[in-house]
Design a protein around this motif. Structure first.
Motif, PDB file in Angstrom:
ATOM      1  N   ASP A 172      64.999 -32.925 -27.233  1.00 23.41           N
ATOM      2  CA  ASP A 172      65.553 -34.205 -27.684  1.00 23.41           C
ATOM      3  C   ASP A 172      65.527 -35.275 -26.601  1.00 23.41           C
ATOM      4  OD1 ASP A 172      66.015 -33.145 -30.157  1.00 23.41           O
ATOM      5  OD2 ASP A 172      68.041 -32.448 -29.653  1.00 23.41           O
ATOM      6  N   ILE A 173      65.005 -34.924 -25.431  1.00 23.88           N
ATOM      7  CA  ILE A 173      64.890 -35.915 -24.358  1.00 23.88           C
ATOM      8  C   ILE A 173      63.507 -36.551 -24.442  1.00 23.88           C
ATOM      9  CG2 ILE A 173      64.726 -36.238 -21.868  1.00 23.88           C
ATOM     10  CD1 ILE A 173      67.538 -35.703 -22.512  1.00 23.88           C
ATOM     11  N   GLN A 174      63.482 -37.891 -24.386  1.00 24.48           N
ATOM     12  CA  GLN A 174      62.208 -38.603 -24.491  1.00 24.48           C
ATOM     13  C   GLN A 174      61.946 -39.347 -23.173  1.00 24.48           C
ATOM     14  OE1 GLN A 174      62.388 -41.880 -27.160  1.00 24.48           O
ATOM     15  NE2 GLN A 174      60.205 -42.371 -26.928  1.00 24.48           N
ATOM     16  N   LEU A 175      60.727 -39.219 -22.668  1.00 18.64           N
ATOM     17  CA  LEU A 175      60.348 -39.953 -21.449  1.00 18.64           C
ATOM     18  C   LEU A 175      59.660 -41.252 -21.876  1.00 18.64           C
ATOM     19  CD1 LEU A 175      60.080 -40.013 -18.333  1.00 18.64           C
ATOM     20  CD2 LEU A 175      57.892 -38.845 -18.583  1.00 18.64           C
ATOM     21  N   LEU A 176      60.326 -42.377 -21.630  1.00 16.90           N
ATOM     22  CA  LEU A 176      59.792 -43.672 -22.099  1.00 16.90           C
ATOM     23  C   LEU A 176      58.587 -44.106 -21.275  1.00 16.90           C
ATOM     24  CD1 LEU A 176      63.185 -45.506 -22.678  1.00 16.90           C
ATOM     25  CD2 LEU A 176      61.605 -44.722 -24.439  1.00 16.90           C
ATOM     26  N   ASP A 177      58.719 -43.998 -19.954  1.00 13.44           N
ATOM     27  CA  ASP A 177      57.595 -44.369 -19.078  1.00 13.44           C
ATOM     28  C   ASP A 177      57.845 -43.760 -17.714  1.00 13.44           C
ATOM     29  OD1 ASP A 177      55.272 -45.418 -18.138  1.00 13.44           O
ATOM     30  OD2 ASP A 177      55.902 -47.511 -18.178  1.00 13.44           O
ATOM     31  N   TYR A 178      56.762 -43.483 -16.983  1.00 16.11           N
ATOM     32  CA  TYR A 178      56.871 -42.903 -15.635  1.00 16.11           C
ATOM     33  C   TYR A 178      55.876 -43.648 -14.758  1.00 16.11           C
ATOM     34  CZ  TYR A 178      57.552 -39.225 -12.122  1.00 16.11           C
ATOM     35  OH  TYR A 178      57.866 -38.530 -10.983  1.00 16.11           O
ATOM     36  N   GLN A 179      56.375 -44.483 -13.851  1.00 18.05           N
ATOM     37  CA  GLN A 179      55.480 -45.296 -13.013  1.00 18.05           C
ATOM     38  C   GLN A 179      55.668 -44.923 -11.542  1.00 18.05           C
ATOM     39  OE1 GLN A 179      53.807 -48.569 -13.840  1.00 18.05           O
ATOM     40  NE2 GLN A 179      54.318 -48.685 -16.008  1.00 18.05           N
ATOM     41  N   ALA A 180      54.583 -45.048 -10.777  1.00 19.16           N
ATOM     42  CA  ALA A 180      54.676 -44.774  -9.342  1.00 19.16           C
ATOM     43  C   ALA A 180      55.245 -45.998  -8.630  1.00 19.16           C
ATOM     44  CB  ALA A 180      53.292 -44.443  -8.789  1.00 19.16           C
ATOM     45  N   ALA A 181      56.320 -45.800  -7.872  1.00 20.42           N
ATOM     46  CA  ALA A 181      56.872 -46.875  -7.047  1.00 20.42           C
ATOM     47  C   ALA A 181      56.569 -46.595  -5.569  1.00 20.42           C
ATOM     48  CB  ALA A 181      58.364 -47.035  -7.273  1.00 20.42           C
ATOM     49  N   ASP A 182      55.704 -45.628  -5.303  1.00 22.04           N
ATOM     50  CA  ASP A 182      55.194 -45.370  -3.944  1.00 22.04           C
ATOM     51  C   ASP A 182      56.288 -45.111  -2.914  1.00 22.04           C
ATOM     52  OD1 ASP A 182      52.907 -45.908  -5.289  1.00 22.04           O
ATOM     53  OD2 ASP A 182      52.544 -47.852  -4.378  1.00 22.04           O
ATOM     54  N   TRP A 183      57.351 -44.466  -3.276  1.00 18.50           N
ATOM     55  CA  TRP A 183      58.495 -44.131  -2.395  1.00 18.50           C
ATOM     56  C   TRP A 183      59.199 -45.397  -1.884  1.00 18.50           C
ATOM     57  CZ3 TRP A 183      58.298 -39.241  -3.533  1.00 18.50           C
ATOM     58  CH2 TRP A 183      57.140 -38.465  -3.400  1.00 18.50           C
ATOM     59  N   ASN A 219      58.574 -29.583 -16.667  1.00 17.91           N
ATOM     60  CA  ASN A 219      59.086 -28.252 -17.017  1.00 17.91           C
ATOM     61  C   ASN A 219      60.456 -28.345 -17.674  1.00 17.91           C
ATOM     62  OD1 ASN A 219      56.816 -27.179 -15.959  1.00 17.91           O
ATOM     63  ND2 ASN A 219      57.761 -26.334 -14.108  1.00 17.91           N
ATOM     64  N   ALA A 220      61.319 -29.169 -17.073  1.00 18.36           N
ATOM     65  CA  ALA A 220      62.676 -29.293 -17.622  1.00 18.36           C
ATOM     66  C   ALA A 220      62.637 -29.899 -19.021  1.00 18.36           C
ATOM     67  CB  ALA A 220      63.535 -30.149 -16.697  1.00 18.36           C
ATOM     68  N   MET A 221      61.707 -30.850 -19.233  1.00 14.70           N
ATOM     69  CA  MET A 221      61.652 -31.529 -20.536  1.00 14.70           C
ATOM     70  C   MET A 221      61.261 -30.575 -21.664  1.00 14.70           C
ATOM     71  SD  MET A 221      60.375 -35.397 -19.897  1.00 14.70           S
ATOM     72  CE  MET A 221      60.380 -35.627 -21.644  1.00 14.70           C
ATOM     73  N   LYS A 222      60.491 -29.534 -21.305  1.00 13.58           N
ATOM     74  CA  LYS A 222      60.100 -28.564 -22.328  1.00 13.58           C
ATOM     75  C   LYS A 222      61.321 -27.861 -22.904  1.00 13.58           C
ATOM     76  CE  LYS A 222      55.626 -27.702 -20.300  1.00 13.58           C
ATOM     77  NZ  LYS A 222      55.180 -27.043 -19.060  1.00 13.58           N
ATOM     78  N   LYS A 223      62.372 -27.732 -22.072  1.00 10.52           N
ATOM     79  CA  LYS A 223      63.573 -27.018 -22.538  1.00 10.52           C
ATOM     80  C   LYS A 223      64.534 -27.964 -23.265  1.00 10.52           C
ATOM     81  CE  LYS A 223      63.093 -23.782 -18.781  1.00 10.52           C
ATOM     82  NZ  LYS A 223      63.317 -23.808 -17.324  1.00 10.52           N
ATOM     83  N   PHE A 224      64.286 -29.272 -23.177  1.00  8.20           N
ATOM     84  CA  PHE A 224      65.164 -30.235 -23.854  1.00  8.20           C
ATOM     85  C   PHE A 224      64.322 -31.108 -24.796  1.00  8.20           C
ATOM     86  CE2 PHE A 224      67.596 -28.983 -20.216  1.00  8.20           C
ATOM     87  CZ  PHE A 224      68.929 -29.082 -20.598  1.00  8.20           C
TER      88      PHE A 224
END
Lengths: 320, 369
Positions: free
Chosen positions: B211-222, B204-209
């Motif tokens: 120019d912000i790019q998400l390179l990768d999102y991985q699960a580290a299982d907490w 949701n936050a990224m939709k408002k920004f």
């Protein structure tokens, strides 16, 4: 130049697998082949390397030790508790926490060995149970909390670098040399091979097999304690969860490195290569951008492939 | 297919009427005994109090249990009187533990529980209701399961909506980066509700920004160690491109921070986290962490047990309470450098004393689906 025979090929197979993996990941992403990345792999490989070296001696004997998660948790928590209690910095009496941790590891291993030998419980079950005891014990000591170890001198194991690698990697190499010395230059080291190669024969030759077994577990406990120290140095936190994930990584590394689970062969250098293979795979999968849901599956397949390539199974009559 | 819908609606009404009638019946019975026997009797006199949860190695669940213990002490019992049922991440164990305890106490039980996953909430609630005991749930239940469908015995359900607060931390991160640049993310166990909601908050936050790019999102299982390993690999893969890190909880942020520390980068790349653990608050004050969100598990643990207990002894009658008192969201507090010191004084160094009879004061309203 003649083609190397099967024995030579099998001895060097794990190293060839490692080199092949490094080449593969470097081709996919050139950043992989850099000193900084090798240092990162070194950091994440150091704690499991210590644990894997410990369990190597047990596997050479043809036994198995699954108590490492409990042992690492207990050692980490005891170390951190004593360290904080005595001042919280290596520049004070708190350095005593280091030898205390090693002693706790040895005692834990001794108890583990005694349960296995004296109560005549298979090492698989005895050590697995002792692992649970360890997890419970560390939980009891911490009440589920985390102990923070923020001493800059102790953490320099992670933050200080020589030749591009953190101090902990250098210390780990020194420990490997000591382990190699124990394995090849001491009576107890050779006795591990004797027990693993043929227990009845060793017994008939006058070897006190029970004593060798108990000593083996005790030695493994010392290496688990070292693993615990490096794990705390790496994260700066000691807790029950410090011990988690070590069982799979260490046993896999030993086998991938070419030490057979039925005992009698392999050794410390195999384990070093095995730990590096597993950590290179883990690091490489993220560096090449593999999605997480594929990583576990790929890791499993690569481990099977590595075992196929690096162990000599042709002479085996049966596999159990 | 409207006749099916009609049939289901009718059945629901019948069921509600039946439950209503039985509740009236039970109430009438209690009233009758009240007049017969001398002293006034509560619904259950001195019920056993239990908390059922996942594990003890996590600061979050520790805080939940501490809150539960504080409540138990507030009614003149000792900490040891709170029964701990630990399911170790198994829904089967969660249910069988509850059934065993129901048999042992013969239904004289006030139970606070996180049922480990959503589908397990129904069998747990049904087992409790069948024995006439009282239950309050936390975090996990399916959207079609409601306390008001079970009369008084299913007292309440509390959860937290993580989407909004996660969006806030992500926004703080983006603003610290000047509104542009690339970030990496570390998520929790992929199937966990909070992991999903916090990721949605980031999106949701990224939709408002833009120019912000998400390179990768991985699960580290907490997990702290996994997070450290993944962060190190991110640095190899993306190098200097990484200008910020979004973590779905505090324990993973510690791992990220140590991976950065090993490279001499601690405090140079902004990180946001979630949960508001004591260590995270210290890190915010030290400038190594940008923001975290406190969900007050201590209060959540105490009030969930308190609701079940007070309903059991008859202090209040759940079926007379409005829906927003039976399904409600817990409080969230955003912590940044500006308020970290105050927060630490108030919540970490001292444990605020709560009125365990103020059931709904700190809550943030009804759960919407």
């Amino acid at each position: 130049m003649s083609f190397p025979d099967r024995d030579v090929l099998h001895r060097w197979a794990p190293l060839l697998v490692l080199v092949a993996l490094v080449c593969f990941f470097s081709l996919v992403n050139p950043n992989f082949m850099s000193l900084r990345n090798f240092a990162r792999i070194g950091i994440s490989a150091t704690p499991p390397l210590m644990v894997a070296v410990g369990v190597t001696f047990i596997i050479i004997m043809g036994s198995i030790d699954l108590s490492m998660e409990g042992a690492v948790a207990v050692c980490a928590v005891v170390f951190a508790a004593i360290f904080i209690w005595l001042g919280g910095t290596l520049a004070s009496w708190a350095w005593l926490a280091l030898p205390a941790c090693i002693v706790v590891g040895a005692l834990y291993g001794l108890l583990n060995g005694l349960v296995h030998v004296k109560l005549r419980i298979p090492s698989f079950m005895a050590s697995l149970s002792m692992g649970f005891v360890g997890i419970g014990l560390s939980l009891l000591m911490t009440g589920g909390d985390r102990i923070r170890v923020e001493d800059k001198i102790f953490r320099s194991l992670l933050t200080e670098r020589y030749l591009g690698f953190p101090l902990m990697v250098h210390v780990a190499l020194l420990v490997i040399l000591i382990a190699w010395f124990i394995q090849s230059r001491t009576a107890i080291g050779r006795n591990f091979y004797a027990v693993g190669g043929g227990e009845e024969l060793a017994h008939a030759s006058g070897l006190d097999v029970k004593r060798v077994r108990v000593l083996g577990f005790m030695l493994a406990g010392v290496f688990y304690a070292l693993g615990a120290l490096f794990a705390v140095a790496q994260i700066g936190i000691a807790e029950t969860a410090t011990g988690y994930n070590f069982m799979f990584v260490s046993i896999t590394s030993v086998v991938v490195g070419g030490t057979a689970l039925w005992g009698g062969n392999g050794g410390v250098w195999n384990t070093l290569v095995g730990v590096l293979i597993v950590n290179v795979i883990n690091n490489g999968m993220i560096v090449m951008g593999l999605p997480r849901y594929l990583q576990d599956g790929v890791l499993g397949l690569l481990v099977i492939l590595a075992v196929v390539l690096s162990t000599d199974r042709k002479s085996l009559a049966f596999v159990k | 297919m409207s006749f099916i819908k009609k049939f289901i609606e009718q059945e629901a009404i019948n069921r509600r009427n039946f439950l209503f009638a039985s509740a009236m019946g039970a109430g009438g019975l209690a009233a009758a005994t009240m007049f017969k026997a001398g002293p006034a009797r509560a619904a259950i006199e001195d019920p056993a109090i239990a908390w059922s949860y996942r594990d003890r190695t996590n600061p979050y669940w520790n805080a939940i249990v501490s809150g539960g213990e504080s409540f138990v002490e507030s009614i003149g019992k000792s900490k040891a009187d709170l029964i701990n049922l630990i399911n170790e991440g198994s829904s089967e164990k969660s249910l069988s533990d509850v059934k065993a305890l129901l048999s042992k106490t013969n239904g004289k039980l006030a139970l606070a529980i996180d049922t480990n996953d959503s589908p397990n909430a129904r069998p747990v609630v049904e087992a409790v209701v069948e024995k006439g005991a009282f239950v309050s749930t936390l975090w996990n239940k399916t959207a079609d399961l409601h306390p008001w469908d079970f009369g008084d015995n299913y007292v309440s359900h509390m959860a937290w909506s993580d989407v909004g607060p996660a969006e806030q931390t992500a926004t703080i991160l983006f603003k610290a980066m000047g509104g542009k640049g690339a970030i990496v993310g570390l998520g929790g166990i992929a199937s966990n509700n909070p992991a999903i909601e916090r990721r949605n908050g980031l999106d949701n936050a990224m939709k408002k920004f833009p120019d912000i790019q998400l390179l990768d999102y991985q699960a580290a299982d907490w997990d702290t160690q996994k997070a450290a390993t993944i962060m190190a690999s991110y640095l190899t893969r993306f190098g200097d491109e990484v200008k910020g890190v979004f973590c779905a909880n505090d324990t993973m942020a510690y791992g990220v921070l140590e991976a950065l520390r090993a490279e001499g980068l601690a405090g140079q790349i902004p990180i946001v986290a979630y949960d508001g653990n004591a260590q995270a608050v210290d890190l915010i004050m030290a400038g190594e962490l940008l923001a975290t969100v406190y969900t007050n598990p201590y209060w959540g643990g105490g009030i969930t047990a308190a609701l079940a207990y007070h309903a059991a002894v008859g202090t209040f009658k759940p079926s007379e309470e409005p829906h927003e008192h039976r399904e409600f969201n817990g409080p969230t507090i955003l912590i940044t450098k500006d308020d970290a010191e105050n927060f630490k004084k108030q919540y970490v160094d001292a444990t605020p004393s709560y009125d365990w009879k103020d059931f709904w004061g700190p809550s943030t309203g009804a759960i919407t689906y």
